[in-house]
Design a protein around this motif. Structure first.
Motif, PDB file in Angstrom:
ATOM      1  N   ALA A  53       0.811  -1.222   0.000  1.00 46.14           N
ATOM      2  CA  ALA A  53       0.000   0.000   0.000  1.00 46.14           C
ATOM      3  C   ALA A  53       0.840   1.265   0.000  1.00 46.14           C
ATOM      4  N   MET A  54       2.155   1.152   0.138  1.00 41.00           N
ATOM      5  CA  MET A  54       3.018   2.323   0.323  1.00 41.00           C
ATOM      6  C   MET A  54       3.716   2.734  -0.980  1.00 41.00           C
ATOM      7  N   THR A  55       2.971   2.673  -2.071  1.00 41.04           N
ATOM      8  CA  THR A  55       3.554   2.925  -3.388  1.00 41.04           C
ATOM      9  C   THR A  55       4.203   4.304  -3.496  1.00 41.04           C
ATOM     10  N   ARG A  56       3.526   5.327  -3.052  1.00 38.03           N
ATOM     11  CA  ARG A  56       4.060   6.684  -3.226  1.00 38.03           C
ATOM     12  C   ARG A  56       5.255   6.942  -2.297  1.00 38.03           C
ATOM     13  N   LEU A  57       5.260   6.330  -1.127  1.00 35.69           N
ATOM     14  CA  LEU A  57       6.449   6.459  -0.271  1.00 35.69           C
ATOM     15  C   LEU A  57       7.628   5.714  -0.889  1.00 35.69           C
ATOM     16  N   LYS A  58       7.353   4.610  -1.581  1.00 36.47           N
ATOM     17  CA  LYS A  58       8.432   3.918  -2.295  1.00 36.47           C
ATOM     18  C   LYS A  58       9.022   4.839  -3.368  1.00 36.47           C
ATOM     19  N   GLY A  59       8.165   5.620  -4.021  1.00 36.78           N
ATOM     20  CA  GLY A  59       8.663   6.585  -4.995  1.00 36.78           C
ATOM     21  C   GLY A  59       9.578   7.611  -4.351  1.00 36.78           C
ATOM     22  N   MET A  60       9.245   8.075  -3.149  1.00 33.89           N
ATOM     23  CA  MET A  60      10.099   9.017  -2.436  1.00 33.89           C
ATOM     24  C   MET A  60      11.411   8.353  -2.024  1.00 33.89           C
ATOM     25  N   PHE A  61      11.335   7.082  -1.625  1.00 26.34           N
ATOM     26  CA  PHE A  61      12.549   6.333  -1.292  1.00 26.34           C
ATOM     27  C   PHE A  61      13.479   6.283  -2.495  1.00 26.34           C
ATOM     28  N   ASP A  62      12.919   5.982  -3.653  1.00 28.97           N
ATOM     29  CA  ASP A  62      13.719   5.878  -4.877  1.00 28.97           C
ATOM     30  C   ASP A  62      14.349   7.219  -5.266  1.00 28.97           C
ATOM     31  N   GLN A  63      13.708   8.319  -4.865  1.00 27.75           N
ATOM     32  CA  GLN A  63      14.220   9.654  -5.188  1.00 27.75           C
ATOM     33  C   GLN A  63      15.197  10.178  -4.139  1.00 27.75           C
ATOM     34  N   GLY A  64      15.541   9.359  -3.161  1.00 27.37           N
ATOM     35  CA  GLY A  64      16.482   9.783  -2.128  1.00 27.37           C
ATOM     36  C   GLY A  64      15.885  10.745  -1.123  1.00 27.37           C
ATOM     37  N   GLN A  65      14.572  10.640  -0.884  1.00 28.23           N
ATOM     38  CA  GLN A  65      13.881  11.548   0.027  1.00 28.23           C
ATOM     39  C   GLN A  65      13.373  10.841   1.282  1.00 28.23           C
ATOM     40  N   LEU A  66      13.808   9.597   1.509  1.00 30.57           N
ATOM     41  CA  LEU A  66      13.271   8.832   2.635  1.00 30.57           C
ATOM     42  C   LEU A  66      14.359   7.928   3.201  1.00 30.57           C
ATOM     43  N   ALA A  67      14.423   7.881   4.533  1.00 28.49           N
ATOM     44  CA  ALA A  67      15.344   6.988   5.235  1.00 28.49           C
ATOM     45  C   ALA A  67      14.546   6.067   6.149  1.00 28.49           C
ATOM     46  N   VAL A  68      14.966   4.811   6.230  1.00 30.59           N
ATOM     47  CA  VAL A  68      14.338   3.807   7.092  1.00 30.59           C
ATOM     48  C   VAL A  68      15.326   3.418   8.180  1.00 30.59           C
ATOM     49  N   LEU A  69      14.889   3.528   9.421  1.00 28.76           N
ATOM     50  CA  LEU A  69      15.700   3.085  10.561  1.00 28.76           C
ATOM     51  C   LEU A  69      14.978   1.916  11.223  1.00 28.76           C
ATOM     52  N   ASN A  70      15.657   0.789  11.346  1.00 26.17           N
ATOM     53  CA  ASN A  70      15.054  -0.446  11.851  1.00 26.17           C
ATOM     54  C   ASN A  70      15.309  -0.654  13.335  1.00 26.17           C
ATOM     55  N   SER A  71      14.405  -1.419  13.953  1.00 22.90           N
ATOM     56  CA  SER A  71      14.576  -1.888  15.339  1.00 22.90           C
ATOM     57  C   SER A  71      14.875  -0.750  16.300  1.00 22.90           C
ATOM     58  N   VAL A  72      14.065   0.289  16.243  1.00 20.98           N
ATOM     59  CA  VAL A  72      14.226   1.446  17.124  1.00 20.98           C
ATOM     60  C   VAL A  72      13.391   1.223  18.392  1.00 20.98           C
TER      61      VAL A  72
END
Length: 403
Positions: A94-113
């Protein structure tokens, strides 16, 4: 005929209006206007996912057999449309548009916080995240409120921190300075235009620091803030299409305030409903779609006005869910979770640390790799230019070259 103080106290119409006036507002600062201490024009938008979002079905370890073993029916399979981020992790379909932002270098994911000795109570864990306290500490101020205390000591405006909601979260409450909660600048302004409220807010009130004096000054500050926000917010009206949901509307209001030039450095928005004990797939999928559509529309709005480069969005939830699904095809309260950072000025976008370790669990829950206060320290020092150690009350290792 002038309104007396007795009329003021006895008038039911005014009393009704006062229910909408934030009681935490402080007296007008006599030292004159002062902007927040220099943050380089940068601002922070915090998005709270209330209820405990299931991080493992948000950022999915789609190559890990242990994930599918723990979730035989709830685990999301690659053929369902997982949006791959790297060779281990992928976004929920369901997160298609956020994936687009990820691909454009506009999103960071931090795991196990997370944090040591995690608490599985919604209220307590949210307090810990909002106050930036340890699990065994009870703090009555929030980390963003203390930022306002530290960086806006002489600011007379409560709107230097804005929460687009009916009530103010602990995160936005400092010892001396607090943010302002409102759903809509026009409606907030309309409340302050009540005949009695407007008249009393213009009066000087008694001297001597009495409770009545405090109330008069509070009303004056409220009316002034409401007028400023209403007049300023008319400068820009968004033409971007947002989801027709409460969250989408609140993000649109936030974008309009930012693009209109409101003098605020921190904003706070919430999306609730993530307590998915039963039949999780449909409920979480709908919420993550709303999150993805809303945030990408928000980013598009700020990009059009040139404000996205100066804006950082931090997305968190009070805890994740347990690794194994429950008998109701849902998940129960867990511990560590993922955090998302979005913005045009990210120095290190992408997946920022290792995937969750499903082999080394703590009684069925994820062990945290990253203390959430390290993220706060990074945002405060490296993004907002604030004294992170003074605000957080301790020194936490910052994440190098993230923002």
């Amino acid at each position: 005929m002038p309104t007396t103080r007795r009329d003021f106290l006895k008038t039911s119409v005014l009393a009704s209006s006062l229910l909408f006036v934030p009681r935490f507002l402080h007296a007008l600062d006599r030292q004159g206007l002062a902007a927040l201490r220099d943050a380089g024009g940068r601002r922070l938008v915090v998005v709270q996912l209330g209820g405990g979002n299931d991080g493992l079905n948000t950022v999915i370890p789609y190559q890990n057999d242990l994930y599918y073993k723990a979730r035989p029916t709830l685990g999301i399979r690659p053929q369902s449309g997982i949006l791959t981020l790297n060779d281990e992790l992928g976004f929920h379909p369901a997160m298609t548009r956020l994936k687009g932002m990820f691909d454009q270098g506009q999103l960071a994911v931090l795991n196990s916080v997370g944090y040591p000795n995690p608490d599985r109570s919604h209220f307590r864990s949210m307090d810990i995240w909002q106050s930036a306290s340890a699990a065994d500490q009870y703090v009555t101020t929030g980390w963003l409120g203390r930022y306002l205390d530290s960086s806006c000591a002489t600011c007379p405006q409560p709107y230097n921190g804005l929460e687009v909601d009916d009530t103010l979260s602990l995160a936005m409450k400092g010892a001396a300075r607090k943010g302002l909660a409102l759903k809509n600048p026009a409606k907030f302004h309309q409340v302050t235009q009540n005949h009695f409220l407007a008249q009393v807010s213009k009066e000087t009130g008694p001297a001597g620091g009495s409770e009545m004096d405090y109330l008069y000054k509070t009303l004056a500050e409220t009316a002034s803030s409401a007028d400023y926000l209403y007049q300023t917010s008319k400068v820009y009206k968004s033409a971007i299409t947002y989801p027709n949901t409460e969250f989408g509307k609140n993000l649109k209001t936030t974008a309009e305030l930012i693009n209109s030039g409101v003098d605020s450095r921190v904003f706070y928005v919430s999306l609730t409903g993530f307590d998915t004990h039963v039949r999780q797939q449909e409920q979480q999928g709908k919420l993550l779609g709303d999150l993805s559509e809303g945030l990408s529309s928000f980013a598009e709005d700020l990009q059009k006005s040139g404000e996205f480069q100066n804006t950082l969005v931090l997305v968190f939830s009070e805890f994740g869910r347990r690794v194994s699904q429950n008998a109701s095809n849902g998940t129960d309260h867990g511990t560590a979770n993922n955090v998302l950072l979005l913005g045009g000025g990210l120095r290190r976008p992408g997946v920022g640390n290792a995937a969750p370790d499903l082999l080394n669990l703590d009684q069925g829950d994820l062990r945290h790799q990253l203390d959430f206060r390290s993220i706060y320290a990074t945002v405060l020092r490296d993004w907002l230019g604030a004294d992170d150690q003074a605000i957080l009350g301790s020194q936490f290792e910052r994440l190098s070259e993230l923002v």
